[in-house]
Write an enzyme that holds these catalytic residues in place. Structure first.
Site, PDB file in Angstrom:
ATOM      1  CE  LYS A 155      -3.902  -1.703   2.311  1.00 15.41           C
ATOM      2  NZ  LYS A 155      -4.592  -1.101   3.932  1.00 15.41           N
ATOM      3  CG  HIS A 158       0.153   7.649   3.993  1.00 16.00           C
ATOM      4  ND1 HIS A 158      -0.028   7.991   5.489  1.00 16.00           N
ATOM      5  CD2 HIS A 158      -1.172   6.111   4.327  1.00 16.00           C
ATOM      6  CE1 HIS A 158      -0.481   6.988   6.381  1.00 16.00           C
ATOM      7  NE2 HIS A 158      -1.535   6.163   5.979  1.00 16.00           N
ATOM      8  CG  HIS A 161       3.222   5.278   6.382  1.00 15.04           C
ATOM      9  ND1 HIS A 161       2.064   4.622   5.572  1.00 15.04           N
ATOM     10  CD2 HIS A 161       2.308   4.541   7.688  1.00 15.04           C
ATOM     11  CE1 HIS A 161       1.640   4.511   5.441  1.00 15.04           C
ATOM     12  NE2 HIS A 161       1.378   3.553   6.403  1.00 15.04           N
TER      13      HIS A 161
END
Ligand code: ARG
Length: 594
Positions: A155, A158, A161
Site C-alpha cells: 500500500k 503516505h 508514515h
C-alpha cells in the site's frame, strides 16, 4: 576582561561558594547548570526559600538584553510584592567570580554571568565529549521501545508514515541522548484479509522478475489490479477471505508466499530508511503476532469482558466513551486491534520495557485509546507504561507525477529540486565533490525541518518552495550555518587548541550571547523528554545559528592575531559541535560544504 578580573578579586574575598548538586540538576554534564547551582546556593542565603525552589525559578531570560539567567521572583511565592523583593535581592546580592552583574527588572532579577569563566568549563566539556556533548545518563539505561513508521506492505507510504518516521526517529534520538536503552521497532501492516487479496492477485498478475527488481512497487501494482477485479466481481473477495483464513490457520504454502513478499519488501525498505539516516532494531509486524492474541482473548473471556454479537466477539467500551471494539470476526479471523493487543503483550514478555511509545497519526487516537483501555482492563500493571505520541496531518504532499505513493518518489523529487537550487551558485557548486549526494542530504533536511517546525499536533501543508529556501527557519538554512562554521575551520588551517586563552574573547555582548546559547544545549536536551516536541530542538538550533552569525559580524578568526584567533576558533568550533549535535538529534547529516 578588566571587569572579569576585578570580579574575580571580589569573589576571592567573599566566602568560597561550594558547588552543590541540587536534585534534578546536572552540573556534571552541564557547565551552565553548575553556575545555576552556585547561584541558587548563594540566593538561598538571602531569601528564606528552599534551594530547589530557587533553582527551579532560574530561567532563560526572554531577551538577551536581560542577561543570561533570570530569577522569576513570583515563582518563589514570597509574601509581599515580588518587584520589591527583586530589588531587595539585588541590593543584598554579592557579585562574584560567576556573576558579574545583577539587575532588578520588575518581578525578575537578571543576572549577567562571567561568560569567560563559563566558556572555560563549557568548551573544555565540549572538547572532551564531542558527539556526546549534551547527553546525560538520566535514563540509567532503562529499556524503551519506540515503535514508528510502520507502513503497510503493498500500500502507499503516505504522509502519515513519513511523519511517523521523522518524529519517531527523533523521539528515539532524544531518549538515547538522555541515557535510555532504546529499541526502534517497525510494526509493518502485513496481515489481514487484504493480504489474502494480494496473494490471490499475485497468482494472476505477479511476476517473479518484477518482484525481485522492486518488490514494493510491484506488489502495489498487483494490489491495485486485484482490487479493481474485486470491485467488479464479488467472488474475488471470497477467494481472498478463504486465502487469509488459510494464512491464519498456519497453512505452510500460503505462509511461505506471504513471508517472501514481506522479506523482499523489508530489504527494500531498509535501503530507503538508510537514505533517511534511520535504522530499525526490529522489523516486527502484524503478521508476527503469535499466541498473544489467543491468550489475551482467553483472559478477556475469563474477566467477562467479551460479548458475542452476531457470531463476532466484541468488547463494550461505551462506559469509557470509547465505543465498541470488534476483536474477532464471524469467521473466526482477527482484526487490527486484536493483533495490537497480542503484540503489546508479547513485547512486554519478550523485552520487559520500562516504557513503550507508539508514534502514530492522530487519526488513530481512538484506536490507541481503546488498546490502552483494554490492556488496563486485562489487569496488566504495565498498561501505564505505554504512550501514544500523536501528530497532525500533512496536506498537499504531491509530486509532478501526482499524489505520492512511494517514499522514494518524494525523495527523488526533493533531491532534484535541491540540486537545481544548488546549481544556481556556480562557484560553490564547482567545489562540491558529489553534488547529487549533497542535494539528497540537504533536500531531506528540508523535509525534516519543515516537519519539525511546529508542534506535532498541528496540521501543515507541504510547501516545496518555502522548505528549500536558505532564508527563514528551514533545513537548508541550518545546513548552511553548519557548513559556514566548517569553512572557518578549513580556511584558517589551524587546529583547535583546547588550551586557548579564552580571556581574549573579551566582554562583547555577541560573545556572551553565543557562549550562553551554546551552554543551554544540555538543558534543552533534558527538557525535551517531557514534550517530545522536535520544535524545541529546531527552535534552539535556529537561535544558536543566529547568535553565530551575530558573532561572526565582529569577531573574525581570519586575520586576527594568533592568540585571539585561537580563542575565537575554539568558540566557533564549540558552536559547530553543538549545532551538529542538535542537527543529529533531528536526524540530519550535518554538511561540511554546500
Ligand atoms: N500500519 C498502520 C497504518 O499504516 C500503523 C501502525 C501503527 N502501530 C500500531 N501498533 N497500531 O495505519
Amino acid at each position: 576582561t578588566e571587569a572579569a578580573a576585578s570580579a574575580a578579586e571580589k569573589a576571592k574575598m567573599s566566602a568560597v561558594v561550594e558547588v552543590p548538586t541540587i536534585e534534578g540538576s546536572d552540573p556534571e554534564t552541564d557547565p551552565l547548570d553548575a553556575f545555576k547551582n552556585v547561584l541558587a546556593a548563594q540566593l538561598s542565603k538571602l531569601v528564606d526559600v528552599d534551594i530547589k525552589i530557587l533553582y527551579d525559578a532560574l530561567e532563560a531570560p526572554r531577551a538577551s538584553e536581560n542577561g543570561h539567567i533570570a530569577l522569576s521572583v513570583p515563582r518563589l511565592r514570597l509574601k509581599g510584592n515580588p518587584s520589591a523583593a527583586a530589588a531587595d535581592i539585588v541590593e543584598k546580592f554579592q557579585l562574584n567570580d560567576y556573576v558579574l552583574l545583577a539587575k532588578a527588572d520588575g518581578p525578575f532579577v537578571n543576572f549577567f554571568l562571567n561568560h569567560i569563566k563559563l566558556a572555560q568549563s563549557l568548551f573544555k566539556k565540549i572538547y572532551d565529549t564531542k558527539e556526546r556533548w549534551g547527553c546525560n545518563n538520566h535514563g540509567q539505561n532503562k529499556k524503551i521501545i519506540v515503535e514508528f513508521s510502520s507502513p503497510n506492505i503493498a500500500k502507499p507510504f503516505h504522509a502519515g508514515h513519513l511523519r511517523s518516521t521523522i518524529i519517531g526517529s527523533f523521539v528515539r534520538n532524544i531518549l538515547d541522548a538522555n541515557g535510555f536503552n532504546t529499541m526502534s521497532m517497525n510494526y509493518l501492516g502485513d496481515w489481514g484479509k487484504q493480504y489474502g487479496l494480494l496473494a490471490v492477485g499475485f497468482e494472476r498478475y505477479g511476476s517473479e522478475e518484477k518482484l525481485l527488481e522492486d518488490p514494493i512497487k510491484h506488489l502495489f501494482d498487483v494490489y491495485v489490479k486485484i482490487n479493481q477485479d474485486a470491485k467488479e466481481n464479488d467472488d474475488v473477495h471470497d477467494e481472498a477471505r478463504a486465502y487469509f483464513k488459510k494464512m491464519e490457520g498456519g497453512d505452510k504454502a500460503a505462509l511461505s508466499i506471504w513471508s517472501r513478499f514481506r522479506d523482499l519488501s523489508i530489504v527494500k525498505y531498509k535501503d530507503i530508511y538508510a537514505r533517511l539516516n534511520i535504522a530499525f532494531d526490529v522489523y516486527s509486524g502484524e503478521s508476527q503476532v503469535t499466541d498473544g492474541m489467543e491468550r489475551a482473548l482467553k483472559m478477556l473471556h475469563e474477566k467477562n469482558l467479551l460479548t458475542e454479537s452476531d457470531g463476532a466477539l466484541i468488547i463494550d467500551l461505551t462506559k469509557y466513551k470509547l465505543g465498541i471494539c470488534v476483536v474477532q470476526k464471524k469467521d473466526g479471523t482477527t482484526l487490527y486491534i486484536t493483533r495490537d493487543i497480542g503484540a503489546a503483550l508479547e513485547r512486554y514478555e519478550k523485552y520487559g520495557f520500562e516504557h513503550m511509545y507508539y508514534i502514530v497519526a492522530s487519526q488513530q487516537d481512538l484506536h490507541l485509546k481503546q488498546l490502552f483501555k483494554i490492556l488496563e482492563l486485562l489487569g496488566f500493571d504495565w498498561a501505564k507504561k505505554v504512550t501514544h505520541l500523536n501528530f497532525g496531518m500533512v496536506g498537499g504532499m504531491s509530486t509532478r507525477k501526482g499524489t505520492v505513493v512511494f517514499l522514494e518518489d518524494i525523495l527523488e523529487e526533493t533531491r532534484d529540486a535541491m540540486h537545481e537550487v544548488m546549481k544556481k551558485n556556480e562557484h560553490k557548486y564547482a567545489q562540491i565533490e558529489d553534488p547529487l549526494q549533497v542535494a539528497d542530504n540537504i533536500g531531506i533536511s528540508a523535509i525534516m525541518i519543515q516537519d519539525a517546525s511546529a508542534r506535532r499536533v498541528k496540521n501543515y501543508d507541504f510547501d516545496w518552495k518555502r522548505m528549500f529556501s536558505f532564508e527563514g527557519d528551514t533545513g537548508p538554512y541550518l545546513q548552511y550555518a553548519h557548513a559556514r562554521l566548517c569553512s572557518i575551520e578549513r580556511k584558517t588551517e589551524m587546529e583547535v587548541n583546547p588550551n586557548a586563552d579564552l580571556r581574549h574573547l573579551g566582554d562583547s555582548k555577541a560573545a556572551g550571547d553565543l557562549i550562553t546559547m551554546i551552554a543551554r544545549y544540555p538543558q534543552i536536551v533534558r527538557e525535551t523528554t517531557r514534550s517530545f516536541e522536535p520544535v524545541n530542538i529546531v527552535g534552539y538550533a535556529m537561535k544558536l545559528s543566529h547568535n553565530v552569525s551575530q558573532a561572526l559580524e565582529s569577531m573574525y578568526v581570519m586575520g586576527a592575531e594568533k592568540e585571539l584567533a585561537e580563542a575565537r576558533l575554539f568558540m566557533y568550533w564549540s558552536a559547530r559541535m553543538t549545532l551538529g549535535n542538535a542537527m543529529r538529534l533531528l536526524n540530519l547529516k550535518p554538511q561540511e560544504r554546500m
